[in-house]
Design an enzyme around this catalytic site. Sequence first.
Site, PDB file in Angstrom:
ATOM      1  N   ARG A   7       0.864  -1.205   0.000  1.00 16.51           N
ATOM      2  CA  ARG A   7       0.000   0.000   0.000  1.00 16.51           C
ATOM      3  C   ARG A   7       0.890   1.242   0.000  1.00 16.51           C
ATOM      4  NH1 ARG A   7      -1.647   0.702   6.432  1.00 16.51           N
ATOM      5  NH2 ARG A   7       0.462   0.308   7.157  1.00 16.51           N
TER       6      ARG A   7
ATOM      7  N   CYS B  32       1.688   6.185  -7.877  1.00 19.80           N
ATOM      8  CA  CYS B  32       2.346   7.335  -8.489  1.00 19.80           C
ATOM      9  C   CYS B  32       1.441   8.543  -8.273  1.00 19.80           C
ATOM     10  CB  CYS B  32       2.557   7.109  -9.983  1.00 19.80           C
ATOM     11  SG  CYS B  32       3.071   8.641 -10.802  1.00 19.80           S
TER      12      CYS B  32
ATOM     13  N   ASN C 113      -4.087   8.042   3.570  1.00 16.19           N
ATOM     14  CA  ASN C 113      -3.488   7.530   4.792  1.00 16.19           C
ATOM     15  C   ASN C 113      -1.974   7.672   4.707  1.00 16.19           C
ATOM     16  OD1 ASN C 113      -4.100   6.013   7.365  1.00 16.19           O
ATOM     17  ND2 ASN C 113      -2.506   4.703   6.504  1.00 16.19           N
ATOM     18  N   GLU C 114      -1.412   8.325   5.687  1.00 14.94           N
ATOM     19  CA  GLU C 114       0.045   8.416   5.811  1.00 14.94           C
ATOM     20  C   GLU C 114       0.736   8.592   4.456  1.00 14.94           C
ATOM     21  OE1 GLU C 114       1.459   5.176   8.278  1.00 14.94           O
ATOM     22  OE2 GLU C 114       0.893   6.304  10.065  1.00 14.94           O
TER      23      GLU C 114
ATOM     24  N   CYS D 133       8.966   7.562 -11.902  1.00 12.63           N
ATOM     25  CA  CYS D 133       8.535   7.186 -13.253  1.00 12.63           C
ATOM     26  C   CYS D 133       8.748   8.349 -14.229  1.00 12.63           C
ATOM     27  CB  CYS D 133       7.064   6.755 -13.250  1.00 12.63           C
ATOM     28  SG  CYS D 133       5.903   8.126 -13.172  1.00 12.63           S
TER      29      CYS D 133
ATOM     30  N   GLU E  13      -3.828   8.149  15.362  1.00  9.31           N
ATOM     31  CA  GLU E  13      -3.600   6.726  15.616  1.00  9.31           C
ATOM     32  C   GLU E  13      -2.607   6.577  16.753  1.00  9.31           C
ATOM     33  OE1 GLU E  13      -2.184   4.320  12.373  1.00  9.31           O
ATOM     34  OE2 GLU E  13      -3.471   5.326  10.929  1.00  9.31           O
TER      35      GLU E  13
ATOM     36  N   GLU F  20      -1.452  -7.501   9.656  1.00 11.98           N
ATOM     37  CA  GLU F  20      -1.661  -6.821  10.933  1.00 11.98           C
ATOM     38  C   GLU F  20      -2.560  -7.601  11.883  1.00 11.98           C
ATOM     39  OE1 GLU F  20      -2.624  -2.802   9.598  1.00 11.98           O
ATOM     40  OE2 GLU F  20      -0.535  -2.235   9.927  1.00 11.98           O
ATOM     41  N   LYS F  21      -2.647  -8.906  11.665  1.00 14.01           N
ATOM     42  CA  LYS F  21      -3.566  -9.692  12.507  1.00 14.01           C
ATOM     43  C   LYS F  21      -3.121  -9.718  13.967  1.00 14.01           C
ATOM     44  CE  LYS F  21      -1.527 -14.199  11.266  1.00 14.01           C
ATOM     45  NZ  LYS F  21      -0.469 -13.684  10.348  1.00 14.01           N
TER      46      LYS F  21
ATOM     47  N   HIS G 279      -1.456  -7.085  15.409  1.00 12.90           N
ATOM     48  CA  HIS G 279      -1.276  -5.708  15.908  1.00 12.90           C
ATOM     49  C   HIS G 279      -2.335  -5.425  16.961  1.00 12.90           C
ATOM     50  CE1 HIS G 279      -1.108  -1.330  15.943  1.00 12.90           C
ATOM     51  NE2 HIS G 279      -0.021  -1.373  15.180  1.00 12.90           N
TER      52      HIS G 279
HETATM   53  C1  GLA Z   1       0.096   3.080  10.401  1.00 16.56           C
HETATM   54  C2  GLA Z   1      -1.081   2.936   9.472  1.00 16.56           C
HETATM   55  C3  GLA Z   1      -2.126   1.989   9.968  1.00 16.56           C
HETATM   56  C4  GLA Z   1      -1.497   0.765  10.602  1.00 16.56           C
HETATM   57  C5  GLA Z   1      -0.566   1.200  11.703  1.00 16.56           C
HETATM   58  C6  GLA Z   1       0.056   0.042  12.447  1.00 16.56           C
HETATM   59  O1  GLA Z   1      -0.015   4.112  11.268  1.00 16.56           O
HETATM   60  O2  GLA Z   1      -1.680   4.160   9.162  1.00 16.56           O
HETATM   61  O3  GLA Z   1      -2.938   1.612   8.879  1.00 16.56           O
HETATM   62  O4  GLA Z   1      -0.799   0.053   9.641  1.00 16.56           O
HETATM   63  O5  GLA Z   1       0.469   1.962  11.130  1.00 16.56           O
HETATM   64  O6  GLA Z   1       0.872   0.465  13.498  1.00 16.56           O
HETATM   65 ZN    ZN Z   2       5.336   8.583 -10.961  1.00 15.32          ZN
END
Ligand code: GLA
Ligand code: ZN
Length: 707
Positions: A119, A123, A157-158, A165, A315, A363-364, A366
């Site tokens: 994930r 691009c 997300n993050e 490319c 988070e 992440e099962k 986590h």
């Molecule tokens: C990041 C992600 C989450 C998850 C956590 C696990 O912060 O945003 O989706 O993967 O890490 O610590």
């Molecule tokens: Zn690119």
Amino acid sequence: MRARYPLVTSKIHGFLHGADYNPDQWLNDPDVLAEDVRLMKLANCNVMSVGIFAWATLEPEEGVYHFAWLDDVLNRLAENEIFVWLATPSGARPAWMAQKYPEVLRVNPSRQRILFGSRHNHCYTSPVYRQKVHEMNTRLAERYAEHPAVIGWHISNEYGGECHCELCQEAFRAWLRRKYGSLDNLNRAWWSAFWSHTVTDWAQIQSPAPHGETMVHGLNLDWKRFVTDQTADFMRQEIQPIRAANPNLPVTTNFMGTYNGLNYWRMVEELDVVSWDSYPTWHAGQDDTALAVQVAMTHDINRAMKHGRPFLLMESTPSTTNWQPVSKVKRPGMHLLSSIQAIAHGSDGVQYFQWRKSRGSSEKLHGAVVDHVGHEHTRVFQDVRKVGEVLQTLGPVAGTSVRPEVALIFDWENRWAIEDAQGPRNAGMHYEETVREYYQALWEQGIPVDVVDMDADLASYRLVIAPMLYMVRPGVAERVSAFVERGGIFVATYWSGIVDENDLCFLGGFPGPLRSILGIWSEEIDGLYDHDVNHIETVPANPLSLTGRYEAHELCDLIHVETADVLAYYTGDFYRGRPAITVNRAGRGYAYYVASRNRAPFHYDFISKLVKRHGLSRVLETELPPGVTAQIRTDGETDYVFIMNFASQTRPVRLPRQRWTDLLTGEPVALEHDIEPFGIRVLARPSDGHFIPIVPSGVAVLTPAGR
Ligand code: GLA
Ligand code: ZN
């Protein structure tokens, strides 16, 4: 109430408490979904971030949208007064898209296109990906922007990483053309005559590559700036249909602390609320203080990015992560302490990753609020529930903030430039650590701090500390000088004023444009091996009343005073007797220079002398024991004081005589106080007038009406 920021949403009257909620993993199990809501209420949760990685469920085939499941989830949450940050799912895309449009996949620095998987690896230039995101976000916004559950948008997300490319190369060249106008300007800025790297055609320019160019520092710096700008541009495009549907819903994206890859200061403008994800390895060492300091400093960056407006802890884990080398469960007290720490530094919420543990995939294992066992009778669940309870009690604190007297400069571009330069200590210049060392001394003395970048407006501060200000961008030295002239206290150190914004060395003597305000000239800098030490010793009866002998290590700057006075000398090596700490008077202010990297006892003493000499305020006028800090939020009428013990021993705290109320117990407050290991106190007192935030007018513009 004099100085309060608007709350994130009018639907929640205090703090936010909740988690990332991924019902798309459980659609085959309706009982689980129903049970989730019962448990959320039991855990005192009022918010969930929904749909962060749900693209494949939302659009299982190109152009075929499935929203019924999300309708059900949002309706059920709304009926139960649990509100939602609705996510845009761009952090991970479905396999069909990668199959049909390979250009959405990122190309790594070795110019190899990745396969579908994992994930956060799209691009960000690809017109196809931008178009797909636009279509998805438009549909989500049109369908849910007025949904009663939705309080705001969790964009992607993050964000992180970079793509090399051909589309990105072209975009980079266009960015450079806009910036430099001509190849002549670019060649000058990149000092490209060196090694015959002169660029004679824009098409010759390539992003840095392990098998290509890595040595042109101006290029490296520009590439990093471009990556930030291009990511921000992608984000802006994501946000556009969202705001079009309902401009009143706040927008956030979750940052990753001091993540080096993106200059977050360039992204905040697009956001209404700043939020970040915090995953410290509690209990990794003998003592959690250093880690607490690191987290605290990041909270203070997040609060400072919106000039004091409360941020969000988006988070954190209720127990452990599963990606750190060792996953130690939180010791009793730590979950509440680390959650309240965010609140103490200005967060208006505490959220977790994730609500329910996944059954499969990476992440099962986590930590999550609800474990595989599926019920509430776990230590972790009860810890979470307790945090929810405390946050309810502390509700009136939400929306308050702090206006620190002290700013500490931690600057992303400066870090990039320091890390890229080959110089006196390729074994480690330790920029971030050095900033943290100064931060720690402030934290230990309970002094609120804004951690800002070098472009910050300094006018509202009394003390500005700028460790290792290697790069000095245009305007910075002028602002520093004006600040000092008007009575400000400025602290600079070795390795300052070396390069300009293009990473070109200042000519005519270091510290370049800071030379006159500091009143010194730095002729050479000595890099020390890890096993080398020197010492510095204070001058008797110096103006700061600093006394003693301190260890210097790693870097010793060999300076000449020009207009400054000397506070301390080196005691060892051939530069014994040369100045090691100086102060320059300018106008009504003072500019200090610390020539060497010193250790914690120096930082503690130096800060405490500055506080005394220049009359700065601490949250509590008392000495705090090791591992304990005091932070403050205030609305100008009531001060909310958070005392936190990160030590694993009980610590005594002596409170100054003031009209205290214990907000958590409602009990009378004894002035002699023992705080248990990982314990917290939240006390209120009538405001003494310090630290009142200036809530800028117009700050409420993007929040829902009727508040
Ligand atoms: C990041 C992600 C989450 C998850 C956590 C696990 O912060 O945003 O989706 O993967 O890490 O610590
Ligand atoms: Zn690119």
